[in-house]
Design a protein around this motif. Sequence first.
Motif, short mmCIF file in Angstrom:
data_model
loop_
_atom_site.label_atom_id
_atom_site.label_comp_id
_atom_site.label_asym_id
_atom_site.label_seq_id
_atom_site.Cartn_x
_atom_site.Cartn_y
_atom_site.Cartn_z
N GLY A 1 -75.50 136.37 -39.38
CA GLY A 1 -74.58 136.28 -40.50
C GLY A 1 -73.50 137.33 -40.48
O GLY A 1 -72.78 137.49 -41.46
N THR A 2 -73.38 138.08 -39.37
CA THR A 2 -72.32 139.08 -39.31
C THR A 2 -71.50 138.86 -38.04
O THR A 2 -71.96 138.23 -37.10
CB THR A 2 -72.88 140.50 -39.27
OG1 THR A 2 -73.71 140.62 -38.11
CG2 THR A 2 -73.69 140.81 -40.49
N SER A 3 -70.31 139.37 -38.06
CA SER A 3 -69.52 139.37 -36.83
C SER A 3 -68.57 140.55 -36.88
O SER A 3 -68.47 141.23 -37.90
CB SER A 3 -68.76 138.05 -36.65
OG SER A 3 -67.57 138.08 -37.39
N GLU A 4 -67.91 140.79 -35.77
CA GLU A 4 -67.08 141.98 -35.70
C GLU A 4 -65.61 141.61 -35.75
O GLU A 4 -65.19 140.63 -35.14
CB GLU A 4 -67.36 142.71 -34.38
CG GLU A 4 -66.48 143.89 -34.19
CD GLU A 4 -67.16 145.03 -33.53
OE1 GLU A 4 -68.39 145.04 -33.52
OE2 GLU A 4 -66.45 145.90 -33.02
N LEU A 5 -64.85 142.36 -36.50
CA LEU A 5 -63.42 142.12 -36.58
C LEU A 5 -62.74 143.46 -36.68
O LEU A 5 -62.92 144.19 -37.64
CB LEU A 5 -63.09 141.27 -37.82
CG LEU A 5 -61.61 141.03 -38.09
CD1 LEU A 5 -61.03 140.18 -36.99
CD2 LEU A 5 -61.45 140.33 -39.42
N ASP A 6 -61.93 143.82 -35.65
CA ASP A 6 -61.20 145.09 -35.66
C ASP A 6 -62.12 146.27 -35.86
O ASP A 6 -61.79 147.19 -36.60
CB ASP A 6 -60.15 145.12 -36.79
CG ASP A 6 -59.09 144.05 -36.59
OD1 ASP A 6 -58.47 143.66 -37.58
OD2 ASP A 6 -58.92 143.62 -35.43
N VAL B 1 -67.58 145.49 -39.46
CA VAL B 1 -68.58 144.43 -39.55
C VAL B 1 -68.22 143.56 -40.75
O VAL B 1 -68.13 144.05 -41.87
CB VAL B 1 -69.99 145.03 -39.73
CG1 VAL B 1 -71.02 143.93 -39.79
CG2 VAL B 1 -70.29 145.98 -38.60
N VAL B 2 -67.98 142.27 -40.49
CA VAL B 2 -67.68 141.38 -41.61
C VAL B 2 -68.76 140.31 -41.69
O VAL B 2 -69.43 140.00 -40.71
CB VAL B 2 -66.30 140.68 -41.44
CG1 VAL B 2 -65.20 141.67 -41.49
CG2 VAL B 2 -66.25 139.89 -40.18
N ALA B 3 -68.89 139.77 -42.88
CA ALA B 3 -69.92 138.75 -43.10
C ALA B 3 -69.35 137.38 -42.78
O ALA B 3 -68.18 137.11 -43.00
CB ALA B 3 -70.35 138.79 -44.56
N THR B 4 -70.20 136.50 -42.23
CA THR B 4 -69.78 135.12 -42.01
C THR B 4 -70.48 134.15 -42.95
O THR B 4 -70.25 132.96 -42.90
CB THR B 4 -70.09 134.69 -40.56
OG1 THR B 4 -71.45 134.96 -40.30
CG2 THR B 4 -69.22 135.42 -39.58
N MET C 1 -71.97 129.06 -41.46
CA MET C 1 -71.30 130.29 -41.03
C MET C 1 -69.84 130.03 -40.72
O MET C 1 -69.52 129.10 -39.99
CB MET C 1 -72.00 130.84 -39.78
CG MET C 1 -73.38 131.37 -40.11
SD MET C 1 -74.28 131.88 -38.67
CE MET C 1 -73.65 133.50 -38.42
N MET C 2 -68.98 130.85 -41.28
CA MET C 2 -67.54 130.68 -41.05
C MET C 2 -66.92 132.03 -40.76
O MET C 2 -67.41 133.06 -41.19
CB MET C 2 -66.88 130.12 -42.31
CG MET C 2 -67.36 128.76 -42.70
SD MET C 2 -66.25 128.01 -43.87
CE MET C 2 -66.55 129.01 -45.28
N TYR C 3 -65.79 132.00 -40.07
CA TYR C 3 -65.07 133.24 -39.82
C TYR C 3 -64.40 133.73 -41.08
O TYR C 3 -64.34 134.93 -41.34
CB TYR C 3 -64.03 133.04 -38.72
CG TYR C 3 -64.63 132.81 -37.36
CD1 TYR C 3 -64.51 131.61 -36.71
CD2 TYR C 3 -65.35 133.83 -36.74
CE1 TYR C 3 -65.07 131.40 -35.47
CE2 TYR C 3 -65.92 133.63 -35.50
CZ TYR C 3 -65.78 132.40 -34.87
OH TYR C 3 -66.34 132.21 -33.65
#
Lengths: 325, 261
Positions: free
Chosen positions: A55-60, A63-66, B170-172
Motif C-alpha cells: 500500500g505504499t510507493s515512493e515518489l521523489d 513514501v506515499v500511500a496508494t 491501489m492507485m498512484y
Amino acid sequence: MRGIQLSLNQTQKLRLLRALDKLDSLSSKSNSNVSVIVADTISVNYDGGVLKGHGTSELDGEVVATLCGVVERVNKLVYVRALRARYKPETGDIIVGRIVEVSQKRWRIDINANQDAVLMLSSMNMPDKIQRRRTAVDELNMRIIFEENDFMCAEIRNLQHDGTLQLQARSEKYGKLDRGQLLKVPCYLVKRRKQHFHQLDQYVVTLVLGCNGYIWVGELIPEKDAVMEDLPNNTDQASTNTTGGVEKAQAGSATETRKNICRIANAVRVLSTLSFNITMEVIMEVFNLSVSLNLPIDHMLGAELCVSVAEREAERRSTSTKRKV
Amino acid sequence: MATKRGGSASSTTYSPWSNQKTRRQKRLDLKDPDWVRADGRLFHQCRPAFFRTGAVSAAAGSAYAELGDTKVIVSVFGPRESKKAMLYSDVGRLNCNVSYTTFATSVREQGSDHKEYSSTLHKALEGAIILESFPKTTVDVFALVLESSGSDLPLVVSCASLALADAGIMMYDLVTAVSLSCHGPNLILDPLVEEESHQDGSLMVTYMPSRVEVTQLTITGEWSVSRIHEAMNLCISACSRLGDVMRSCLKEAAAAAADDT
C-alpha cells in the motif's frame, strides 16, 4: 456510519450516538494510527532506514500511500492497511464458501476474495472414508459429494505464486454444510481466533465463523458414535456429522431449532450493522438480550435492539476497563 | 392539450423546454465581450462540487458526485474473476462502462451505453491504477449519469477515481478532470449543455494533482499552441482545486470508517 439503514426516532438517535461516542473514547488509539488517503505522504523517520510495505510507493524520495486506510508501523516496516478491501486469504484460515463449478478433479469455490478458491479432489475425504488414490470413477462421482451452489467449510492449504488459493477439507469437521443459513458480513469483523466452530447444544445450533466474512448458522446434527461407523450395516448410509442422512433431510428441522437459528442469525446481522467484532460471546449476549426483552424474531432487526445492543456494549467495555484500572 | 409550438424536433415526445428556439436566438452574439454566462458565473469559475462515497452498499466501492445540476453515481466491483477465456496475465484488467439514464437529458431518450465515454474513461483511469496489484482479475467500473447538465465526462472521471479509492484498489493518485469550452476569444471552464452545444472547440484534461501528471488530454476544434498552453494551465489549476475537495471528502469517509474498527 456506512451501511446503517435504520429508521431511528429522535431519542433513539441520541442514545445511539451517546453509546458510540462512549465506545470511541474507550477504544485505545495510539497516535501513530493516522488515516491516509491515496497519494498522502506518510511521515517516516528515515534515519534507521524504512521498509516500504503493502500500500505504499515512493515518489521523489518520499513514501506515499496508494490506498485509503490506516498506517501501521512495525519496527521499520510501514504499510497501509485498507479499511474496506476484500478478504485477503492467509494459510490456515477457516473459511465458508459456495461451490461455483465442478471441473476436472477439482471444485471451484467462491469465498468472497479476489479469486475463486480451488478444492482438489485429493484434498477431500471420500464418502467411504477409505484413504486411497482417486480413480476415474471418483472423478465422475464428484457431484455426489458437492454440487453447484452447495455450501461447505474448509481450511486454506496454501497460496500459490499466481494468487490461486488451494483449500483442504480433510478433517471431519470440514465438509458440506446444510440445514442452515449463510450470512455475509464485512470480513474485517471476524478476527482470527483459536476456535471458529461453535456448537450450542442447548439450542441445537452450530455456528461457523468464516474468516472471509461468510458465517454459517445451522442445525446441530449429533455426532454418530465412532463404534457404529464400523458396523457393516452403516457403510452404505454415507452419514457423517456434516452431510446428514437422507431420511433426516426429508423430515426437516424442528420448529424450535429453526427459531433459534433465525434468532442467532439476526443477532449476527445486528452486530454487522453496528460494525462490532463478531465473536461468540457478543453473539450470545445479543441473543440473550433479545430473549430477555421478549422481542419476536422479526423485530430483532429494528432500531430498538440495535440501540440497546450498542448501549450494552458500551457499558460492558467501560466496566471491563474500570476493572483493569 | 399537447399542442406543438415552433415545431419541435421530435413530434411524438413531450418536452417541457418548448421555447428552445427563442433562447437560442439570444445566444448567437456570444463573441460580444459583455456576454455573461447563463448562470452568472465568471468565465473561469467552476460550479460547486459535492462528493460522497459509499452510495451503493452492494458494490465494493461507490461514489456519488454533483457538479451544479450534473449528477453521477459510479459503482466499482472487484477485483473479481476474469472470464474463462482470459489467459494468465500478470496485470489486472479494467472494464469501464458509462451509461445514461432515460431521464438524464432534457428530452427523454433511450438509455444506453455511451461507448465513446466508456473508452475515454478507461484511458483516463488506467494510467492511475496499479494494475500489477491484482493479476488475473478484473475490476469493473460502472458509471451512471442521473442528470446531464454539461461537463458530464469530467465529473464521471472524478467520481470514478473516488469510487476506486473507496473500493481499496491501489492507485498512484486520484484522477481529477475538468473540461473547458472555447467560444471565440473566450475560454470558459466547466461549460453547461447550451454552452457546449455551440462551442468552437473543447479541451478536457484528466490530471493527477499530487503527482503533477496528466493522464489524458482530449482536444476538439482548432487551437493554436499558445491557446492550448493557456487552456491547459486553466484546467490544471481547476483540477487541483477539485482534487482538494475530493481529498477532503475521502478524509471524512476514511476517518469515519477508522472510528468503527
